[in-house]
Write a protein that holds these residues in place. Sequence first.
Motif, mmCIF file in Angstrom:
data_model
loop_
_atom_site.group_PDB
_atom_site.id
_atom_site.type_symbol
_atom_site.label_atom_id
_atom_site.label_comp_id
_atom_site.label_asym_id
_atom_site.label_seq_id
_atom_site.Cartn_x
_atom_site.Cartn_y
_atom_site.Cartn_z
ATOM 1 N N ILE A 1 3.820 -5.921 3.130
ATOM 2 C CA ILE A 1 3.664 -6.872 4.235
ATOM 3 C C ILE A 1 3.390 -8.257 3.673
ATOM 4 C CG2 ILE A 1 2.383 -7.381 6.361
ATOM 5 C CD1 ILE A 1 1.412 -4.373 6.161
ATOM 6 N N ARG A 2 4.146 -9.243 4.148
ATOM 7 C CA ARG A 2 3.868 -10.627 3.765
ATOM 8 C C ARG A 2 2.679 -11.160 4.551
ATOM 9 N NH1 ARG A 2 7.417 -13.220 0.767
ATOM 10 N NH2 ARG A 2 9.513 -12.375 0.659
ATOM 11 N N GLY A 3 1.902 -12.013 3.939
ATOM 12 C CA GLY A 3 0.769 -12.633 4.617
ATOM 13 C C GLY A 3 1.201 -13.345 5.879
ATOM 14 N N GLU A 4 2.399 -13.940 5.853
ATOM 15 C CA GLU A 4 2.887 -14.687 7.024
ATOM 16 C C GLU A 4 3.164 -13.755 8.206
ATOM 17 O OE1 GLU A 4 3.889 -14.795 3.895
ATOM 18 O OE2 GLU A 4 5.162 -16.519 3.468
ATOM 19 N N GLY A 5 3.380 -12.489 7.898
ATOM 20 C CA GLY A 5 3.737 -11.542 8.953
ATOM 21 C C GLY A 5 2.527 -10.962 9.685
ATOM 22 N N VAL A 6 1.350 -11.398 9.284
ATOM 23 C CA VAL A 6 0.126 -10.848 9.880
ATOM 24 C C VAL A 6 -0.543 -11.941 10.715
ATOM 25 C CG1 VAL A 6 -2.137 -9.829 9.382
ATOM 26 C CG2 VAL A 6 -0.198 -9.379 7.853
ATOM 27 N N ASP B 1 -10.318 -5.956 5.482
ATOM 28 C CA ASP B 1 -10.375 -4.520 5.197
ATOM 29 C C ASP B 1 -10.174 -3.778 6.511
ATOM 30 O OD1 ASP B 1 -10.801 -1.992 4.346
ATOM 31 O OD2 ASP B 1 -12.985 -2.185 4.129
ATOM 32 N N CYS B 2 -8.979 -3.150 6.647
ATOM 33 C CA CYS B 2 -8.764 -2.379 7.882
ATOM 34 C C CYS B 2 -8.355 -0.963 7.498
ATOM 35 C CB CYS B 2 -7.751 -3.053 8.790
ATOM 36 S SG CYS B 2 -6.331 -3.731 7.974
ATOM 37 N N GLY B 3 -9.148 -0.371 6.627
ATOM 38 C CA GLY B 3 -8.833 0.972 6.139
ATOM 39 C C GLY B 3 -8.059 0.879 4.835
ATOM 40 N N PHE B 4 -7.370 -0.218 4.659
ATOM 41 C CA PHE B 4 -6.705 -0.554 3.395
ATOM 42 C C PHE B 4 -6.811 -2.076 3.280
ATOM 43 C CE2 PHE B 4 -3.614 -0.810 6.751
ATOM 44 C CZ PHE B 4 -2.877 -1.942 6.458
ATOM 45 N N PRO B 5 -6.715 -2.631 2.092
ATOM 46 C CA PRO B 5 -6.833 -4.085 1.950
ATOM 47 C C PRO B 5 -5.579 -4.786 2.454
ATOM 48 C CG PRO B 5 -6.486 -3.067 -0.200
ATOM 49 C CD PRO B 5 -6.564 -1.956 0.800
ATOM 50 N N LEU C 1 3.651 5.587 9.491
ATOM 51 C CA LEU C 1 3.099 5.707 8.146
ATOM 52 C C LEU C 1 1.582 5.814 8.253
ATOM 53 C CD1 LEU C 1 5.121 2.790 6.520
ATOM 54 C CD2 LEU C 1 5.601 5.235 6.283
ATOM 55 N N ALA C 2 1.002 6.733 7.473
ATOM 56 C CA ALA C 2 -0.448 6.908 7.534
ATOM 57 C C ALA C 2 -1.076 6.648 6.183
ATOM 58 C CB ALA C 2 -0.773 8.326 7.986
ATOM 59 N N MET C 3 -2.221 5.994 6.232
ATOM 60 C CA MET C 3 -3.009 5.841 5.006
ATOM 61 C C MET C 3 -4.457 5.686 5.417
ATOM 62 S SD MET C 3 -1.797 2.049 4.707
ATOM 63 C CE MET C 3 -1.162 2.297 6.344
ATOM 64 N N GLY C 4 -5.315 6.465 4.819
ATOM 65 C CA GLY C 4 -6.756 6.381 5.036
ATOM 66 C C GLY C 4 -7.135 6.327 6.499
ATOM 67 N N GLY C 5 -6.540 7.181 7.310
ATOM 68 C CA GLY C 5 -6.931 7.237 8.715
ATOM 69 C C GLY C 5 -6.336 6.140 9.572
ATOM 70 N N VAL C 6 -5.563 5.257 8.982
ATOM 71 C CA VAL C 6 -4.944 4.176 9.751
ATOM 72 C C VAL C 6 -3.449 4.464 9.849
ATOM 73 C CG1 VAL C 6 -4.667 1.685 9.931
ATOM 74 C CG2 VAL C 6 -6.634 2.631 8.749
ATOM 75 N N GLU C 7 -2.843 4.020 10.943
ATOM 76 C CA GLU C 7 -1.426 4.285 11.134
ATOM 77 C C GLU C 7 -0.662 2.974 11.280
ATOM 78 O OE1 GLU C 7 0.410 6.625 14.595
ATOM 79 O OE2 GLU C 7 -0.229 8.108 13.105
ATOM 80 N N LEU C 8 0.514 2.919 10.664
ATOM 81 C CA LEU C 8 1.363 1.723 10.727
ATOM 82 C C LEU C 8 2.738 2.145 11.211
ATOM 83 C CD1 LEU C 8 1.118 -0.406 7.463
ATOM 84 C CD2 LEU C 8 0.776 -1.222 9.796
ATOM 85 N N VAL D 1 0.834 -1.210 0.000
ATOM 86 C CA VAL D 1 0.000 0.000 0.000
ATOM 87 C C VAL D 1 0.861 1.249 0.000
ATOM 88 C CG1 VAL D 1 -2.140 -0.849 1.033
ATOM 89 C CG2 VAL D 1 -0.221 -0.256 2.511
ATOM 90 N N ARG D 2 0.319 2.264 -0.636
ATOM 91 C CA ARG D 2 1.021 3.543 -0.693
ATOM 92 C C ARG D 2 0.689 4.331 0.575
ATOM 93 N NH1 ARG D 2 2.346 6.538 -5.925
ATOM 94 N NH2 ARG D 2 3.161 8.499 -5.136
ATOM 95 N N THR D 3 1.706 4.839 1.248
ATOM 96 C CA THR D 3 1.471 5.537 2.524
ATOM 97 C C THR D 3 2.209 6.865 2.547
ATOM 98 O OG1 THR D 3 3.415 4.548 3.555
ATOM 99 C CG2 THR D 3 1.361 3.322 3.768
ATOM 100 N N ARG D 4 1.836 7.650 3.516
ATOM 101 C CA ARG D 4 2.468 8.965 3.710
ATOM 102 C C ARG D 4 3.242 8.914 5.032
ATOM 103 N NH1 ARG D 4 0.001 12.569 6.294
ATOM 104 N NH2 ARG D 4 -2.013 11.556 6.015
ATOM 105 N N VAL D 5 4.436 9.499 5.049
ATOM 106 C CA VAL D 5 5.227 9.484 6.282
ATOM 107 C C VAL D 5 4.665 10.537 7.235
ATOM 108 C CG1 VAL D 5 7.511 9.810 7.289
ATOM 109 C CG2 VAL D 5 7.278 8.698 5.060
#
Lengths: 361, 232
Positions: free
Chosen positions: A280-285, A320-324, A257-264, A243-247
């Motif tokens: 993010i790899r699927g295994e990492g979630v 779906d948590c604000g981004f797929p 990192l922020a995207m669509g109201g969610v923070e990572l 996903v594309r995010t903003r610092v």
Amino acid sequence: MALKLDFIRTFPGGPRIEAAFQMALDRFSITVLFGASGCGKTTILRSLAGLDRPDVGFISADEAIWFDAQSGCFVPPHLRRVGYVFQEAALFPHLDVRGNITFGIRRWSAQERHARLRELIELMGLEGLEHRRPADLSGGEKQRVAMARALAPRPRLLLLDEPFASLDRPAAEQLRHGLRHVLQAMNMPAILVTHNRDEALSLGDHLLLMREGSIRQGGPPAEVFAKPDSREAATLLGFGTIVRTRVDGRMEGLLRLAMGGVELVAPDPGGHFQEAYACIRGEGVSLERHASGTATQRNRLPGRVTALHSLGPLTRIHVDCGFPLEALVTTWACEDLALAVGESVHAVIKATAVVVIPIEV
Amino acid sequence: MDLILEGIKEALRLLLTLDREVLGITALSLALSGFATLLSMLIGVSIGVVLALNTFPGKRVLISLVNTGMGLPPVVVGLFVSILLWRNGPLGSLHLLYTPMAIVIAQAVIATPIIAGLSLAALQQLPHDLRLQILTLGATRSQMVWLLIKEARLPLLAAIMAGFGGVISEVGASIMVGGNIKGSTRVLTTATVMETSKGNFDIAIALSVVLLALAFGVNAALTHIQQRRRPR
């Protein structure tokens, strides 16, 4: 003692393949050419074997020049001493296993030939099959015969073009297991073409990532897999979520990192950039039904399950948590949590599981 | 009805007593068509190899031409070979018209495209990787071609027999360029035409039986080859 190449092959009205790399020829090592189908991997192998002729550039092995577009030099395949194993074992149907293996060494003395045959039969685990015809062999056996045949004349380089692709999974895994051992025993350098991640990771000493006709990234496989340097590389290497995010902020080697109201929260690769891809790899979630609040993980995102795909022992879950977001969990855990489409979950992502690829402006 | 019965009886007698004329005509037919097939094999298989293993501009056009040639009407071939060998024709100085050699040339022209077309198909049905595989195992290009021919030997044999079957039973070209001269260019088909027109049904039937037996033999062998279970 090295193979060096730098060439371009243009197909009329088709793709343009560029290749430039070098590898040692005097010792065992497996270089993996990794990429999607049709990205030019096979063209590179064929050019190395002399089965295809590039348009521009050169190929040299040790002191010998195999191809040079400028001088028009082109060494034919039979003088290059390169072994080649094809995706589908092209065995000679009218010859038995012994005849197939000794095909490339039929000019050796009977004694040498026999010794070499014994050695290869044992090494490739083909005992008892010497007099079988290809029609009476299983897929895995055929491919082992093809490898023994390619190795028989003691080539200085072995080229493997998706040798496991046409085999069923257990046969492929067994053969893959043996291959590294055999090549090591013979001190044989090899180039393996594959689009299978497991193969690349388990067999490769060096990985070259190919995309759209050229080599984009190289290094030890684990490193390349952990640190793709472009969005496309991340896709190819199996990152399910990009996903594309903003610092939003920087602190202690971490990025917000922020995207669509969610923070990572993710590790900071360094450098100045305002936007980045979070991969993010699927295994990492991991997924939880209720927010536990005790974990050390930095990222905990509430979301809703949008789709479930069973992959046998594993299940791929889209949230779906604000981004797929794509999660890969064991099917057992999935049943334990009684996950279904529409259910709300919490996705937990370790900060270190997020790879940040800066978008340079 | 009597005519036919008498004819068959007499034909049997001619065959059983190994009549010298019938034997001579049969031997000549076999020799000329055999020689023509041999020539066609050399040229036809070579054309098949070149077309199957190379890529070059105009290849498709050439393949279409070969395929068209597989159905060349013998009388047309007879006409053109006649013109070629005519006293004042381009090759007239060789004095070949109405000689056995003229029949060989005409039949070779008929059989070559048949053999070329079927050889091409025989070689194309080999797995492509086999070719590359042979090259990577230290074979030169000519060794590779020889190996592929060996690998495709059964369908190639079928191609050659189809060529032979095509010319042994052909009459138009042979009569035009050979002239049906007794002891020289009189072959099974041309003799049958002549004897029938003269009303000598006995000998015509005898010749036809021989021709049928040859055609049957060739086709039985072909069928045997084609129906054989090919090793996968």
